[in-house]
Design an enzyme around this catalytic site. Structure first.
Site, mmCIF file in Angstrom:
data_model
loop_
_atom_site.group_PDB
_atom_site.id
_atom_site.type_symbol
_atom_site.label_atom_id
_atom_site.label_comp_id
_atom_site.label_asym_id
_atom_site.label_seq_id
_atom_site.Cartn_x
_atom_site.Cartn_y
_atom_site.Cartn_z
ATOM 1 N N ASP A 1 -10.083 43.445 -42.925
ATOM 2 C CA ASP A 1 -10.649 42.061 -43.090
ATOM 3 C C ASP A 1 -11.294 41.653 -41.685
ATOM 4 O OD1 ASP A 1 -11.810 39.676 -44.319
ATOM 5 O OD2 ASP A 1 -9.775 38.871 -44.707
ATOM 6 N N SER B 1 -10.704 30.584 -43.397
ATOM 7 C CA SER B 1 -10.959 32.005 -43.288
ATOM 8 C C SER B 1 -11.625 32.197 -42.069
ATOM 9 C CB SER B 1 -11.550 32.655 -44.469
ATOM 10 O OG SER B 1 -10.783 32.558 -45.510
ATOM 11 N N SER C 1 -7.240 35.786 -42.728
ATOM 12 C CA SER C 1 -7.599 36.733 -43.828
ATOM 13 C C SER C 1 -7.344 35.822 -45.022
ATOM 14 C CB SER C 1 -6.983 38.013 -43.783
ATOM 15 O OG SER C 1 -6.967 38.550 -44.718
#
Length: 352
Positions: free
Chosen positions: A222, A303, A321
């Site tokens: 990610d 995020s 993440s």
């Protein structure tokens, strides 16, 4: 010239910057800084002595000595006696400033890039982009010349634009979505992979065009990186959301149990502890491995944001993440360690 006592109070960082940007050695840099400081004091004295006949001052690029302009040759000896070189000119500083102020009241077309008082040439310089020099530019220049014979025109190929800082924790936008900057790197920043795909365009916290995703991996990993355009400058900062920044100096990984804080554009600055490393999380979109688990809270929009730890929170840890919970009731949040991101794309952190 500066005396030795005048050259001993400069920080190593300042001396290094002057050497780098002005092409000087260490001794020349110290002398230049001391002379510059003395010139500021001398300019004030000469300006007071010349009064309305003062026509600006500048440091000669060869001699390093202060030169002052005056519209009254009879006052040249006064300026020289104070220690300045003298040039007799046509327009006083007051006249030049008045001309520039008059230009400030005009509406300029985009082809006119700037105007300014230039003491050394005793003019008000109007810059025009030569590639965009159109009828509107010519009309503006004609009006400017009509205000004063002090106006001169210079052509340029530059088009100035505002400059903005890339800072960890700040918002950026991908179409209708919002994420947070992780850490500034050379030429851009790292963030979460689920925020965008390669080729997606971004705008900054201020909705100004910012950059493009050049790399992205999700699921599995990610992480992603965005290359920013020339309007954005990478800074070694993370937004603490209290009016201050923390400065990133490295990326030493914090141990399990260590205090850690994160920055994000939804919930700001939040802290907790490192709970476990090398966790695999099974998101609806697929699994992501190699994540670090924390008990610091986060919410949508955070995020990609920065995680920092260590002395003064100066050590970059990773980018947000996902997780569960929220910052009202608490929760669990995972981050992708920054070292893996830098290694994957061959990037270097912007450090203080």
């Amino acid at each position: 010239m500066a005396s030795p006592a005048d050259t001993e109070s400069y920080s190593p960082e300042l001396l290094q910057a002057v050497q780098r940007d002005l092409g000087l050695n260490a001794d020349q840099a110290r002398t230049r800084l001391a002379n510059d400081a003395n010139s500021g004091q001398l300019e004030t004295k000469v300006k007071d002595a010349l009064g309305d006949q003062f026509a600006g001052a500048w440091i000669d690029s060869v001699s390093g000595k202060l030169t002052v302009g005056t519209t009254d040759s009879a006052k040249s000896d006064t300026a020289r006696a104070l220690g300045a070189d003298v040039r007799v000119v046509r327009f006083s500083q007051q006249q030049l400033a008045g001309t520039k102020a008059a230009l400030d009241t005009l509406s300029a077309p985009a082809s006119i890039t700037s105007w300014r008082v230039d003491d050394a040439s005793n003019t008000v310089v109007v810059e025009v982009n030569r590639d965009k020099r159109d009828a509107a530019a010519e009309a503006f220049l004609a009006t400017a010349r009509g205000i004063s014979p002090a106006v001169t025109v210079a052509e340029t190929t530059d088009t100035p634009t505002p400059l903005y800082d890339t800072r960890g924790g700040d918002a950026y936008y991908i179409g209708g979505g919002r994420c947070s900057v992780g850490f500034a790197v050379s030429g851009g920043f790292v963030t979460a992979g689920h925020c965008g795909r390669v080729g997606n365009a971004t705008t900054g916290f201020n909705r100004v065009a910012q950059g493009t995703f050049r790399g992205s991996s999700f699921p599995g990993n990610d992480y992603a990186w965005v290359a920013t355009n020339s309007n954005w400058t990478s800074r070694p900062w993370v937004n603490r959301y209290n009016g201050s920044n923390v400065t990133v100096t490295g990326s030493t990984s914090a141990a399990v149990g260590a205090s850690i804080c994160r920055s994000g554009s939804t919930t700001g600055w939040r802290c907790g502890t490192v709970q476990q490393k090398n966790a695999t999380v099974n998101y609806p979109q697929g699994t992501v491995s190699g994540l670090t688990r924390t008990n610091a809270c986060a919410e949508p929009g955070d995020s990609g944001g920065s995680w920092v730890a260590g002395t003064n929170f100066s050590q970059a840890q990773g980018v947000t993440s996902g997780g569960s919970g929220n910052c009202s009731s608490g929760g669990t949040t995972y981050f992708q360690p920054v070292g893996e991101i830098l290694s994957a794309y061959g990037l270097s952190l912007t450090r203080g």
